[in-house]
Enzyme design. Structure first.
Site, mmCIF file in Angstrom:
data_model
loop_
_atom_site.group_PDB
_atom_site.id
_atom_site.type_symbol
_atom_site.label_atom_id
_atom_site.label_comp_id
_atom_site.label_asym_id
_atom_site.label_seq_id
_atom_site.Cartn_x
_atom_site.Cartn_y
_atom_site.Cartn_z
ATOM 1 C CG HIS A 1 -0.232 0.291 2.512
ATOM 2 N ND1 HIS A 1 0.508 -0.668 3.137
ATOM 3 C CD2 HIS A 1 -0.142 1.409 3.283
ATOM 4 C CE1 HIS A 1 1.015 -0.161 4.255
ATOM 5 N NE2 HIS A 1 0.643 1.102 4.360
HETATM 6 N N1 UDP Z 1 -3.284 -5.261 9.094
HETATM 7 C C1 UDP Z 1 -4.555 -5.732 9.357
HETATM 8 N N2 UDP Z 1 -5.330 -6.137 8.300
HETATM 9 C C2 UDP Z 1 -4.903 -6.096 7.010
HETATM 10 C C3 UDP Z 1 -3.588 -5.608 6.754
HETATM 11 C C4 UDP Z 1 -2.808 -5.186 7.817
HETATM 12 O O1 UDP Z 1 -4.977 -5.799 10.516
HETATM 13 O O2 UDP Z 1 -5.656 -6.466 6.120
HETATM 14 C C5 UDP Z 1 -2.451 -4.827 10.227
HETATM 15 C C6 UDP Z 1 -1.081 -5.442 10.290
HETATM 16 O O3 UDP Z 1 -1.127 -6.710 10.905
HETATM 17 C C7 UDP Z 1 -0.318 -4.419 11.111
HETATM 18 C C8 UDP Z 1 -0.940 -3.112 10.668
HETATM 19 O O4 UDP Z 1 -2.194 -3.448 10.080
HETATM 20 O O5 UDP Z 1 -0.567 -4.576 12.488
HETATM 21 C C9 UDP Z 1 -0.042 -2.463 9.659
HETATM 22 O O6 UDP Z 1 -0.693 -1.402 9.105
HETATM 23 P P1 UDP Z 1 -0.315 -0.803 7.669
HETATM 24 O O7 UDP Z 1 0.436 -1.803 6.902
HETATM 25 O O8 UDP Z 1 -1.591 -0.263 7.112
HETATM 26 O O9 UDP Z 1 0.563 0.455 8.048
HETATM 27 P P2 UDP Z 1 2.112 0.656 8.308
HETATM 28 O O10 UDP Z 1 2.517 -0.290 9.402
HETATM 29 O O11 UDP Z 1 2.836 0.425 7.031
HETATM 30 O O12 UDP Z 1 2.226 2.082 8.748
#
Ligand code: UDP
Length: 361
Positions: free
Chosen positions: A206
């Site tokens: 994403h």
């Molecule tokens: N996550 C979730 N469902 C999904 C995809 C990701 O619960 O379908 C969780 C994942 O396990 C982690 C968090 O969302 O705990 C990560 O968020 P994201 O990847 O959106 O953001 P980033 O960490 O890159 O800022």
């Protein structure tokens, strides 16, 4: 003591769930501490927002600002204006912000202009890529905070290099709240309702640097489609990526199982049962390690450098050949997943204690 928490994006709901739990326990043990939650609305789809509030016992937001679908500037500006109104009304002792989104920066900036103390969880992380909106948000938020709660010593070192030793800002290592969240919910893992292949790679994509560039996103999916011919891929698809896949007319291979975003409890099940992780997410890189899975990171750099140094994570950008090579490496990788890279799982308690102790001084 009144804390206003400003959250708005999926990873923040997960981090806040762990800290809110610690705040509730602290209050139950007799500390005068109260939390009021503002949800900016940055993520608003039921499966990007509501599901986390429902299944993770997060305090219901007192304020829902419904600010989304705007350019970075407009979104951050509107959040600044609306959060300020709430802060004037609530008059908190602290504003608590997480990570590196527009909601983080807007919350911190609104508080800073009203001279309200700011605690920043996940402080000190750097990708050293100023083209990432997240990098700008975290640098600016750190600089105007009162208390910086760092997940790792690497994060503290980053701050020291930027001269934080000479600033009137308190820096502490708390450990990583995402480890607390995994520990808190691991026994509630929930099998998703769709058919899951016996052996599969768990993937999420994403980041703007992949989704907003047609040739990069095409290369990523070309590699994923080919890897999937050997090991199925399960990919909970972020709404932004979904719209870019349609826009660029990207073909998805037969063995790539695209599903809607799942809740955290289903995500834990997928992490427990997958063979490997392919992602450009920040949080998922660490969760892969917590659940003892090798991680192929589709970014040029990571804030979680200790995973790469430790051999648990490999950076491949959006490079078709590197992604395929990393899959082979990951299949044979021997990683020591026991090494404690992210604290003892008590980051949330330490964070609440740091906030309480800070006030007493
Ligand atoms: N996550 C979730 N469902 C999904 C995809 C990701 O619960 O379908 C969780 C994942 O396990 C982690 C968090 O969302 O705990 C990560 O968020 P994201 O990847 O959106 O953001 P980033 O960490 O890159 O800022």
């Amino acid at each position: 003591m009144k804390i206003v928490t400003v959250i708005g994006a999926r990873p923040q709901f997960i981090k806040a769930a762990a800290v809110s739990d610690a705040i509730i326990r602290s209050a139950a043990s007799g500390n005068a501490i109260e939390e009021v939650v503002i949800h900016t609305g940055q993520h608003y789809d039921p499966n990007m927002s509501d599901v986390f509030f429902n299944e993770m016992n997060l305090p219901k937001p007192k304020y829902f600002l419904n600010i989304n679908g705007l350019s970075h500037g407009a979104m951050t500006g509107q959040m600044l204006e609306e959060v300020e109104k709430v802060l004037l009304e609530e008059k908190p002792d602290w504003v608590l912000v997480y990570g590196d989104t527009n909601s983080t920066l807007a919350g911190a900036l609104a508080a800073s202009k009203l001279h309200i103390k700011i605690a920043h969880v996940e402080a000190g992380l750097r990708s050293f890529n100023m083209r990432m909106p997240e990098e700008v948000n975290r640098i600016l938020t750190d600089r105007i905070s009162t208390l910086l709660l760092c997940p790792t010593q690497t994060a503290v070192d980053n701050l020291v290099k930027e001269g934080y030793d000479n600033l009137d800002i308190k820096v502490e290592v708390s450990g990583d709240v995402m480890l607390d969240a995994s520990n808190l919910f691991v026994n509630h893992a929930c099998k998703p309702s769709f058919d899951i292949p016996d052996t599969f790679i768990l993937s999420t994509i994403h980041r703007a640097e992949n989704t907003n560039d047609a040739s990069k996103l095409k290369d990523v999916f070309k590699a994923i489609n080919e890897v999937a011919e050997q090991t199925a891929v399960v990919l909970p698809l972020h709404p932004r990526t979904k719209s870019f896949i349609a826009k660029y007319d990207i073909k998805i291979g037969n063995n790539v199982h695209i599903i809607d975003p799942v809740g955290y409890l289903e995500m834990i099940y997928l992490l427990q049962n997958c063979a490997m992780v392919f992602t450009d997410s920040g949080g998922l890189q660490k969760e892969a390690y917590f659940f003892k899975k090798f991680c192929v990171t589709m970014r040029e750099e990571t804030e979680w450098v200790e995973l790469v140094e430790h051999g648990a994570n490999i950076l491949v950008g959006s490079d078709y050949n590197k992604i395929k090579e990393a899959y082979s490496k990951g299949t044979n990788a021997k990683v020591d997943f026991e090494k404690n890279l992210y604290g003892n799982g008590n980051a949330s308690d330490l964070i609440v204690k740091s906030i309480l102790d800070f006030t007493i001084k």
